[in-house]
Design a protein around this motif. Structure first.
Motif, PDB file in Angstrom:
ATOM      1  N   ALA A 178       0.828  -1.208   0.000  1.00 28.67           N
ATOM      2  CA  ALA A 178       0.000   0.000   0.000  1.00 28.67           C
ATOM      3  C   ALA A 178       0.861   1.256   0.000  1.00 28.67           C
ATOM      4  N   GLY A 179       1.988   1.206   0.725  1.00 28.59           N
ATOM      5  CA  GLY A 179       2.883   2.363   0.770  1.00 28.59           C
ATOM      6  C   GLY A 179       3.497   2.670  -0.579  1.00 28.59           C
ATOM      7  N   ILE A 180       3.999   1.635  -1.246  1.00 22.01           N
ATOM      8  CA  ILE A 180       4.579   1.824  -2.576  1.00 22.01           C
ATOM      9  C   ILE A 180       3.520   2.296  -3.559  1.00 22.01           C
ATOM     10  N   TRP A 181       2.336   1.713  -3.468  1.00 20.83           N
ATOM     11  CA  TRP A 181       1.219   2.086  -4.357  1.00 20.83           C
ATOM     12  C   TRP A 181       0.857   3.548  -4.174  1.00 20.83           C
ATOM     13  N   SER A 182       0.829   3.996  -2.919  1.00 20.99           N
ATOM     14  CA  SER A 182       0.467   5.386  -2.631  1.00 20.99           C
ATOM     15  C   SER A 182       1.560   6.357  -3.054  1.00 20.99           C
ATOM     16  N   ILE A 183       2.811   6.039  -2.693  1.00 21.75           N
ATOM     17  CA  ILE A 183       3.921   6.964  -2.928  1.00 21.75           C
ATOM     18  C   ILE A 183       4.301   7.031  -4.401  1.00 21.75           C
ATOM     19  N   ASN A 184       4.280   5.891  -5.076  1.00 23.40           N
ATOM     20  CA  ASN A 184       4.728   5.864  -6.473  1.00 23.40           C
ATOM     21  C   ASN A 184       3.605   6.076  -7.482  1.00 23.40           C
ATOM     22  N   LEU A 185       2.353   5.956  -7.037  1.00 21.00           N
ATOM     23  CA  LEU A 185       1.252   6.048  -8.000  1.00 21.00           C
ATOM     24  C   LEU A 185       0.254   7.139  -7.637  1.00 21.00           C
ATOM     25  N   ILE A 186      -0.285   7.089  -6.424  1.00 20.82           N
ATOM     26  CA  ILE A 186      -1.363   8.003  -6.073  1.00 20.82           C
ATOM     27  C   ILE A 186      -0.877   9.438  -5.905  1.00 20.82           C
ATOM     28  N   LEU A 187       0.175   9.650  -5.106  1.00 26.18           N
ATOM     29  CA  LEU A 187       0.672  11.017  -4.900  1.00 26.18           C
ATOM     30  C   LEU A 187       1.140  11.662  -6.205  1.00 26.18           C
ATOM     31  N   PRO A 188       1.946  10.962  -7.039  1.00 25.59           N
ATOM     32  CA  PRO A 188       2.306  11.572  -8.336  1.00 25.59           C
ATOM     33  C   PRO A 188       1.099  11.823  -9.235  1.00 25.59           C
ATOM     34  N   SER A 189       0.075  10.969  -9.122  1.00 24.24           N
ATOM     35  CA  SER A 189      -1.126  11.170  -9.941  1.00 24.24           C
ATOM     36  C   SER A 189      -1.874  12.425  -9.522  1.00 24.24           C
ATOM     37  N   LEU A 190      -1.925  12.674  -8.206  1.00 23.62           N
ATOM     38  CA  LEU A 190      -2.554  13.910  -7.736  1.00 23.62           C
ATOM     39  C   LEU A 190      -1.792  15.132  -8.247  1.00 23.62           C
ATOM     40  N   ALA A 191      -0.465  15.047  -8.211  1.00 24.30           N
ATOM     41  CA  ALA A 191       0.345  16.143  -8.758  1.00 24.30           C
ATOM     42  C   ALA A 191       0.085  16.294 -10.256  1.00 24.30           C
ATOM     43  N   GLY A 192      -0.030  15.162 -10.956  1.00 23.02           N
ATOM     44  CA  GLY A 192      -0.311  15.203 -12.386  1.00 23.02           C
ATOM     45  C   GLY A 192      -1.655  15.833 -12.693  1.00 23.02           C
ATOM     46  N   SER A 193      -2.655  15.557 -11.836  1.00 25.30           N
ATOM     47  CA  SER A 193      -3.972  16.165 -12.055  1.00 25.30           C
ATOM     48  C   SER A 193      -3.910  17.680 -11.863  1.00 25.30           C
ATOM     49  N   LEU A 194      -3.002  18.149 -10.993  1.00 24.44           N
ATOM     50  CA  LEU A 194      -2.800  19.596 -10.848  1.00 24.44           C
ATOM     51  C   LEU A 194      -2.165  20.183 -12.100  1.00 24.44           C
ATOM     52  N   PHE A 195      -1.209  19.456 -12.672  1.00 27.42           N
ATOM     53  CA  PHE A 195      -0.576  19.936 -13.901  1.00 27.42           C
ATOM     54  C   PHE A 195      -1.588  20.033 -15.040  1.00 27.42           C
ATOM     55  N   ILE A 196      -2.587  19.141 -15.016  1.00 26.64           N
ATOM     56  CA  ILE A 196      -3.608  19.153 -16.066  1.00 26.64           C
ATOM     57  C   ILE A 196      -4.364  20.477 -16.077  1.00 26.64           C
TER      58      ILE A 196
END
Length: 340
Positions: free
Chosen positions: A314-332
């Motif tokens: 869950a930690g790897i999933w959150s740190i490597n996928l979810i948090l960068p995805s939230l940042a990516g949605s901001l870039f959008i």
């Protein structure tokens, strides 16, 4: 008079659509992606127990390792951005930061699409008009290079498992030695073929362009012809660096959550797990379930700390996928689909 008036009306209409696409689609995508990510996280199994373990670890003496894993996530996606920058330079020169934005935006858009198809959509939005479709084939080359590295490392992990871990008292559920060996040989053959295709992409592209139907669209793939074996090797080496980074991340979190497995055993089992994730098609947002089950199957051979194993996944999933995805949605939010 008619044509001039028609032209003026057409220009106004086009301007309105550009405003709609540039300044409304981005915020709407951000809201949809953020809400969907929140809902999906709430639906994950074992989330409550995993989150409690994570909270305790954040306050423990090894919390610095969690911050290191988060810093390595930036390195991980930074390497991916550099790889994409190298690949698309024959189409368009872009800065490393813009490539980084494109990678994270692609990650955000691919969360809900099988086999990371949305990754290509998110990235091409950062290319100039006229270059977007031309960059898709080059982006695919980067994905193939990462898959080659994952499969080669996975083969090493399978061989290590077969030799040192899968003894008489340990075996994978539902997979006999016969089928394990058959799977290993099949993956070896598939990897060799994939590696051959990777280094023969230029020749294969020239051959494919001779097909009458494909020749009409050769403009979109002809940049692949220019990829020299030195560039392909450079991209492959960046993929190796990226694989090394997220394997090291996994080892660090295993130590944080008290999953007591030796570094060598853990390294090779992680390689096998990433091979499983690469082979089994899944939607990235639902990957925690696949990742958790694979982790329990593999690391459960050497550790009984089920909560620690799930928390690591869950930690790897959150740190490597979810948090960068939230940042990516901001870039959008800042994307302008049409600039001209």
């Amino acid at each position: 008079m008619f044509y001039r008036r028609f032209g003026q009306n057409y220009t106004k209409l086009k301007r309105k659509y550009k405003i709609l696409l540039n300044y409304i689609v981005g915020p709407v995508l951000f809201i949809v992606l953020t809400y969907a990510i929140y809902r999906r996280i709430q639906q994950q199994e074992n989330l409550k127990n995993s989150w409690q373990v994570i909270q305790q670890s954040l306050r423990g003496p090894q919390q610095w390792k969690i911050w290191l894993v988060m810093a390595l996530s930036l390195v991980n996606w930074g390497i991916e951005a550099r790889k994409w920058q190298v690949l698309v330079q024959s189409v368009q020169k872009i800065s490393l930061f813009r490539a980084f934005q494109a990678v994270l935006s692609g990650l955000a858009m691919t969360l809900f699409v099988p086999n990371r198809v949305g990754e290509y959509v998110g990235r091409i939005l950062y290319m100039d008009e006229g270059n977007r479709l031309r960059s898709v084939a080059l982006t695919l080359v980067g994905s193939v290079s990462q898959l080659v590295v994952t499969m080669v490392a996975g083969i090493g992990g399978l061989i290590y498992m077969r030799t040192y871990i899968l003894t008489e008292g340990r075996h994978l559920e539902g997979l006999s030695e016969f089928w394990f060996d058959g799977l290993l040989y099949a993956i070896i053959v598939g990897t060799l073929l994939l590696l051959l295709v990777y280094y023969k992409l230029s020749s294969i592209t020239v051959w494919v362009e001779r097909i009458p139907f494909v020749s009409k669209f050769s403009y979109f793939i002809q940049n692949v012809e220019t990829l020299h074996w030195r560039e392909l090797t450079r991209v492959l080496s960046l993929s190796v660096c990226r694989f090394t980074v997220f394997t090291f991340q996994y080892l660090l979190l295993m130590q944080v959550f008290d999953v007591h497995i030796s570094i060598i055993d853990g390294w090779w089992l992680i390689c096998v797990m990433f091979l499983v994730l690469a082979i089994v098609p899944s939607i990235p947002i639902a990957e925690l379930g696949v990742r958790g089950n694979a982790s329990l199957q593999l690391f459960g051979l050497l550790s009984t700390n089920t909560i620690g194993i799930i928390a690591t996944a869950a930690g790897i999933w959150s740190i490597n996928l979810i948090l960068p995805s939230l940042a990516g949605s901001l870039f959008i939010l800042g994307i302008k689909l049409f600039r001209k």
